[in-house]
Design a protein around this motif. Structure first.
Motif, PDB file in Angstrom:
ATOM      1  N   VAL A 231       0.832  -1.212   0.000  1.00  0.00           N
ATOM      2  CA  VAL A 231       0.000   0.000   0.000  1.00  0.00           C
ATOM      3  C   VAL A 231       0.864   1.258   0.000  1.00  0.00           C
ATOM      4  N   VAL A 232       1.949   1.264   0.793  1.00  0.00           N
ATOM      5  CA  VAL A 232       2.785   2.462   0.908  1.00  0.00           C
ATOM      6  C   VAL A 232       3.696   2.634  -0.307  1.00  0.00           C
ATOM      7  N   ASP A 233       4.358   1.540  -0.726  1.00  0.00           N
ATOM      8  CA  ASP A 233       5.338   1.639  -1.808  1.00  0.00           C
ATOM      9  C   ASP A 233       4.731   1.469  -3.197  1.00  0.00           C
ATOM     10  N   GLY A 234       3.705   0.622  -3.298  1.00  0.00           N
ATOM     11  CA  GLY A 234       3.161   0.322  -4.618  1.00  0.00           C
ATOM     12  C   GLY A 234       1.903   1.070  -4.980  1.00  0.00           C
ATOM     13  N   LEU A 235       1.096   1.435  -3.967  1.00  0.00           N
ATOM     14  CA  LEU A 235      -0.192   2.088  -4.237  1.00  0.00           C
ATOM     15  C   LEU A 235      -0.331   3.391  -3.440  1.00  0.00           C
ATOM     16  N   PRO A 236       0.675   4.280  -3.486  1.00  0.00           N
ATOM     17  CA  PRO A 236       0.638   5.481  -2.646  1.00  0.00           C
ATOM     18  C   PRO A 236      -0.463   6.470  -3.025  1.00  0.00           C
ATOM     19  N   GLU A 237      -0.968   6.360  -4.249  1.00  0.00           N
ATOM     20  CA  GLU A 237      -1.986   7.311  -4.702  1.00  0.00           C
ATOM     21  C   GLU A 237      -3.387   6.709  -4.727  1.00  0.00           C
ATOM     22  N   LEU A 238      -3.508   5.452  -4.322  1.00  0.00           N
ATOM     23  CA  LEU A 238      -4.817   4.801  -4.344  1.00  0.00           C
ATOM     24  C   LEU A 238      -5.402   4.769  -2.933  1.00  0.00           C
ATOM     25  N   PRO A 239      -6.506   5.457  -2.687  1.00  0.00           N
ATOM     26  CA  PRO A 239      -7.083   5.544  -1.339  1.00  0.00           C
ATOM     27  C   PRO A 239      -7.873   4.294  -0.960  1.00  0.00           C
ATOM     28  N   ILE A 240      -7.168   3.284  -0.434  1.00  0.00           N
ATOM     29  CA  ILE A 240      -7.816   2.044  -0.015  1.00  0.00           C
ATOM     30  C   ILE A 240      -8.262   2.175   1.434  1.00  0.00           C
ATOM     31  N   ASN A 241      -9.517   1.849   1.699  1.00  0.00           N
ATOM     32  CA  ASN A 241     -10.053   1.918   3.059  1.00  0.00           C
ATOM     33  C   ASN A 241      -9.919   0.546   3.713  1.00  0.00           C
ATOM     34  N   ILE A 242      -8.801   0.320   4.384  1.00  0.00           N
ATOM     35  CA  ILE A 242      -8.542  -0.967   5.018  1.00  0.00           C
ATOM     36  C   ILE A 242      -9.529  -1.220   6.160  1.00  0.00           C
ATOM     37  N   THR A 243      -9.948  -0.163   6.847  1.00  0.00           N
ATOM     38  CA  THR A 243     -10.915  -0.313   7.939  1.00  0.00           C
ATOM     39  C   THR A 243     -12.219  -0.917   7.434  1.00  0.00           C
ATOM     40  N   THR A 244     -12.703  -0.440   6.299  1.00  0.00           N
ATOM     41  CA  THR A 244     -13.932  -0.971   5.712  1.00  0.00           C
ATOM     42  C   THR A 244     -13.754  -2.424   5.284  1.00  0.00           C
ATOM     43  N   LEU A 245     -12.590  -2.744   4.731  1.00  0.00           N
ATOM     44  CA  LEU A 245     -12.326  -4.118   4.287  1.00  0.00           C
ATOM     45  C   LEU A 245     -12.275  -5.071   5.481  1.00  0.00           C
ATOM     46  N   ILE A 246     -11.684  -4.627   6.593  1.00  0.00           N
ATOM     47  CA  ILE A 246     -11.637  -5.447   7.803  1.00  0.00           C
ATOM     48  C   ILE A 246     -13.056  -5.730   8.297  1.00  0.00           C
ATOM     49  N   ALA A 247     -13.870  -4.693   8.327  1.00  0.00           N
ATOM     50  CA  ALA A 247     -15.256  -4.858   8.790  1.00  0.00           C
ATOM     51  C   ALA A 247     -16.021  -5.821   7.891  1.00  0.00           C
ATOM     52  N   SER A 248     -15.816  -5.722   6.584  1.00  0.00           N
ATOM     53  CA  SER A 248     -16.490  -6.607   5.637  1.00  0.00           C
ATOM     54  C   SER A 248     -16.063  -8.058   5.845  1.00  0.00           C
TER      55      SER A 248
END
Length: 345
Positions: A231-248
């Motif tokens: 997420v930090v090195d490869g997808l720095p411009e993509l706003p992934i919501n990890i909190t939502t994914l954890i909840a799902s």
């Protein structure tokens, strides 16, 4: 890769490649191999050579047989067999995992702000990757050579005419496979890897199998670190919501974890213990946050800057926003006169 895996992992031989390689991704393998023996008698050398060649021929013949035998069925035809392959006791089969990953891909691609960044083509391909990327686990070739998981799936997907991006992501989503391995280089593979690693971490935490001390039998630290690195090195411009994914994911795991095992005459579990969704989510987020904090410190950000940024909002809701704020605060505190704007507490 198939020939090299047989030579290296099964026979402990050293493959020999052509010295001049014009394309590193398409290496030329020569019809030779190097092996080591503790018998230095000259008269034994021909017999040692002949014996090793005979064993290698048999191994290569097996690999060839499994490859062509697998060709009789398409990847998707293996889904019923995947449903019988246990992923983790308490978390269902790899078929269940495939369903979760496909649903998680839909959650990711439909959630804002990631939805507005990803193209429709990327969204469709990500779901397709999640549907296919574990199916080679029940192929004959992977059963014989587990080291080839991912590789085999990509070979078969390419043969079946899947898009090149899907083929590459099936191969790369396992990366980083080791602590010394690089993250996936393709964006689709990076996204699939994030979902796969998050599913693994959340599922094992939900079972109560979190790491203790130096013990980490399920490689949760490596998976969480790989997720953060991607997420930090490869997808720095993509706003992934990890909190939502954890909840799902926790919603998907809940029916499995609360399934009765010792029911009484009324159908109630005698030893029932309600799954604590919120507590598990907090543990997973804290576990991932530790990796994120360590990553930012390793990237050269000051401890005060890291703590200030991570202490505001929910960092896992948008790590790309965290990186923007990290760089902004770092620039502010290093600018001339910045001390006049801050008070050390």
């Amino acid at each position: 890769t198939l020939i090299e895996t047989i030579m290296i992992h099964h026979q402990r031989y050293f493959p020999v490649e052509a010295k001049e390689q014009t394309d590193p991704s398409n290496r030329t393998l020569l019809p030779y191999f190097i092996t080591i023996t503790n018998n230095d008698r000259k008269e034994a050398a021909p017999h040692i050579k002949q014996g090793n060649e005979r064993v290698l021929r048999a191994r290569l013949a097996d690999g060839k047989f499994f490859f062509f035998d697998d060709s009789k069925a398409k990847l998707e035809d293996r889904l019923p067999a995947l449903a019988k392959l246990t992923y983790q006791e308490g978390l269902g089969s790899y078929g269940d995992k495939t369903d979760r990953l496909s649903q998680l891909a839909t959650v990711l691609t439909n959630s804002e702000p990631a939805s507005s960044v990803l193209t429709n083509h990327e969204k469709d391909n990500l779901v397709r990757v999640c549907e296919l990327m574990k199916l080679d686990l029940v192929s004959n070739l992977v059963r014989e050579l587990p080291e080839l998981q991912g590789y085999v799936g990509s070979w078969y997907a390419k043969r079946e005419g899947e898009p090149l991006e899907v083929v590459q992501a099936i191969l790369s989503h396992y990366a980083p496979r080791t602590s010394n391995d690089a993250i996936p280089q393709d964006r689709l593979g990076q996204l699939a890897a994030v979902l796969d690693k998050l599913d693994h971490v959340v599922g094992l935490f939900a079972l109560g199998k979190k790491p203790t001390g130096s013990s980490d039998p399920y490689a949760l630290r490596r998976n969480a670190q790989g997720l953060i690195d991607i997420v930090v090195d490869g997808l720095p411009e993509l706003p992934i919501n990890i909190t939502t994914l954890i909840a799902s994911l926790l919603m998907a795991f809940e029916p499995l974890l609360e399934r009765p095992s010792h029911a009484d005459s009324n159908g109630k579990d005698k030893n029932s213990k309600k799954f604590d969704n919120e507590a598990t989510a907090a543990e997973v987020k804290d576990f991932i946050m530790q990796r994120l904090k360590g990553k930012l410190l390793d990237c050269g950000y000051g401890k005060e800057v890291v703590e200030a940024v991570l202490g505001a909002r929910d960092p896992l809701a948008n790590i790309s926003d965290v990186m923007v704020r990290m760089n902004t605060v770092k620039h502010m505190v290093s600018a001339p006169g910045a001390g006049d704007l801050m008070r050390v507490g």
